[in-house]
Scaffold this motif. Structure first.
Motif, mmCIF file in Angstrom:
data_model
loop_
_atom_site.group_PDB
_atom_site.id
_atom_site.type_symbol
_atom_site.label_atom_id
_atom_site.label_comp_id
_atom_site.label_asym_id
_atom_site.label_seq_id
_atom_site.Cartn_x
_atom_site.Cartn_y
_atom_site.Cartn_z
ATOM 1 N N ILE A 1 34.707 -15.956 34.594
ATOM 2 C CA ILE A 1 35.815 -17.400 33.587
ATOM 3 C C ILE A 1 35.553 -16.742 32.210
ATOM 4 N N ALA A 2 34.766 -16.934 31.279
ATOM 5 C CA ALA A 2 34.046 -16.059 30.488
ATOM 6 C C ALA A 2 34.652 -14.746 30.852
ATOM 7 N N THR A 3 34.823 -13.783 31.282
ATOM 8 C CA THR A 3 35.685 -12.531 30.755
ATOM 9 C C THR A 3 37.212 -12.817 31.459
ATOM 10 N N ALA A 4 37.349 -13.602 31.629
ATOM 11 C CA ALA A 4 38.956 -13.562 31.947
ATOM 12 C C ALA A 4 39.273 -14.644 30.848
ATOM 13 N N ALA A 5 38.697 -15.362 30.378
ATOM 14 C CA ALA A 5 38.796 -15.982 28.555
ATOM 15 C C ALA A 5 38.747 -14.894 27.294
ATOM 16 N N GLU A 6 37.691 -14.315 27.749
ATOM 17 C CA GLU A 6 38.477 -13.280 26.376
ATOM 18 C C GLU A 6 39.022 -12.568 26.582
ATOM 19 N N MET A 7 39.557 -11.831 27.387
ATOM 20 C CA MET A 7 41.081 -11.439 27.602
ATOM 21 C C MET A 7 42.319 -12.391 27.465
ATOM 22 N N ILE A 8 42.143 -13.533 27.749
ATOM 23 C CA ILE A 8 43.281 -14.273 27.181
ATOM 24 C C ILE A 8 43.376 -13.892 25.825
ATOM 25 N N LEU A 9 42.015 -14.368 24.934
ATOM 26 C CA LEU A 9 42.086 -14.480 23.732
ATOM 27 C C LEU A 9 42.739 -13.153 22.772
ATOM 28 N N GLU A 10 42.086 -12.013 23.917
ATOM 29 C CA GLU A 10 42.315 -10.810 22.817
ATOM 30 C C GLU A 10 44.161 -10.620 23.083
ATOM 31 N N GLY A 11 44.621 -11.129 24.157
ATOM 32 C CA GLY A 11 45.999 -10.549 23.948
ATOM 33 C C GLY A 11 46.644 -11.779 23.266
ATOM 34 N N VAL A 12 45.720 -12.602 22.523
ATOM 35 C CA VAL A 12 46.601 -14.429 21.269
ATOM 36 C C VAL A 12 45.926 -13.587 20.076
ATOM 37 N N TYR A 13 45.448 -12.592 19.735
ATOM 38 C CA TYR A 13 44.976 -12.119 19.283
ATOM 39 C C TYR A 13 45.710 -10.950 18.896
ATOM 40 N N GLU A 14 46.460 -10.023 19.913
ATOM 41 C CA GLU A 14 46.994 -9.098 19.459
ATOM 42 C C GLU A 14 48.209 -9.596 19.462
ATOM 43 N N LEU A 15 48.825 -10.699 19.927
ATOM 44 C CA LEU A 15 50.207 -11.392 19.832
ATOM 45 C C LEU A 15 49.909 -11.116 18.029
ATOM 46 N N ASN A 16 49.306 -12.159 17.743
ATOM 47 C CA ASN A 16 49.461 -12.446 16.170
ATOM 48 C C ASN A 16 49.275 -11.107 15.372
ATOM 49 N N TYR A 17 48.703 -10.293 15.847
ATOM 50 C CA TYR A 17 48.180 -8.897 15.072
ATOM 51 C C TYR A 17 49.898 -7.752 14.997
ATOM 52 N N LYS A 18 50.325 -8.096 16.212
ATOM 53 C CA LYS A 18 51.799 -7.460 16.618
ATOM 54 C C LYS A 18 52.188 -7.937 15.274
#
Length: 307
Positions: free
Chosen positions: A66-83
């Motif tokens: 679940i932690a691995t999946a959580a990290e992927m979700i958060l990275e996706g959120v960060y990427e949206l913000n960066y874009k």
């Protein structure tokens, strides 16, 4: 399921630290707040994410997934913000650092103006001991590390930031004689040590061996703050970095003991893996640092140079 991004952040930090206390410290939250978020997140799963054996928190195999999946979700959120920010023409990205514990008195001053200029850059900084700092760098988990002793186990490049000075210090009640002490002072002086893996401990032991000092080890503590408070309380003396005791020297809680061959001098270095491929944020920061470091030292650390 109805988990929140905040719950994901809290759970991920708990899995990384394997401690509610440490997670709370790094997230700047209270322990009860972290415990509540962890419980609310756990309530959405029928399988345990963590377990407590004795007083130690462990992450279950399912929890790791679940932690691995959580990290992927958060990275996706960060990427949206960066874009979004990049579309506006701003510098974006995450700047990842690991620094030795006494580096927390140094590194923020070399970061503050850069982060103010680039609102789209997010800082992720881990404050720990030297052994873990080098491990995170070796595993390519960070862009930069701040150390006072250069590693010889991995190939790195570096930029020298400023000098690091270590003095023998005691509390205000210690009666000091006039003049400078010689090495015999260590025969009767109880010394407080940092833990194994600490850069301060390494420099201290190297100096003791090189000068054949007859030290009397009193105790070992796991942080610079703990050592400082123990010295203030009168439990012993210690060899400490000047950078971390400014306030205690100013208010008279600590005093420097004048001893031959002190201070011990090293240098703070920002290091990175040789041939590291930098993100745009990391490259921009390195360029900024090379240009501005002397101005930062002059404006923020003029008191340091007077000792």
């Amino acid at each position: 399921m109805n988990y929140t991004l905040n719950q994901l952040k809290v759970f991920l930090k708990v899995t990384q630290t394997e401690s509610i206390t440490k997670a709370a410290e790094e997230l700047h939250l209270t322990q009860p707040a972290v415990s509540i978020q962890l419980k609310n997140f756990q309530d959405q799963f029928e399988i345990p994410l963590t377990e407590v054996v004795g007083r130690q928190l462990y992450i279950t195999e399912f929890g790791r997934e679940i932690a691995t999946a959580a990290e992927m979700i958060l990275e996706g959120v960060y990427e949206l913000n960066y874009k979004t920010l990049a579309h506006k023409g701003q510098l974006t990205g995450r700047l990842k650092m690991s620094i030795v514990s006494t580096g927390k008195y140094v590194m923020p001053y070399f970061l503050a103006d850069f982060l103010k200029m680039h609102q789209g850059v997010e800082l992720v900084m881990d404050v720990t001991n030297k052994a873990k700092v080098i491990e995170s760098l070796e595993n390519n988990e960070v862009d930069f590390s701040l150390v006072s002793v250069l590693p010889d186990s991995i190939a790195v490049e570096s930029i020298k930031l400023m000098q690091n000075k270590l003095y023998l210090v005691s509390n205000a009640d210690t009666k000091l004689k006039k003049g400078v002490y010689d090495n015999t002072i260590f025969e009767q002086l109880p010394l407080i040590y940092r833990e194994q893996g600490s850069a301060t401990r390494l420099v201290m032991e190297q100096f003791i061996r090189a000068n054949s000092l007859p030290v009397l080890k009193k105790m070992e503590l796991t942080s610079n703050e703990a050592v400082k408070q123990a010295v203030v309380a009168g439990l012993g003396s210690s060899i400490m970095p000047l950078i971390g005791i400014k306030n205690e020297l100013s208010n008279g809680e600590l005093q420097i003991m004048p001893v031959k061959k002190f201070p011990i001098k090293t240098n703070w270095h920002l290091i990175w893996l040789k041939n590291k491929k930098f993100s745009s944020a990391a490259k921009a920061y390195l360029d900024y640092l090379k240009k501005e470091k002397d101005n930062i030292i002059h404006s923020k650390f003029d008191w340091f140079e007077r000792y």
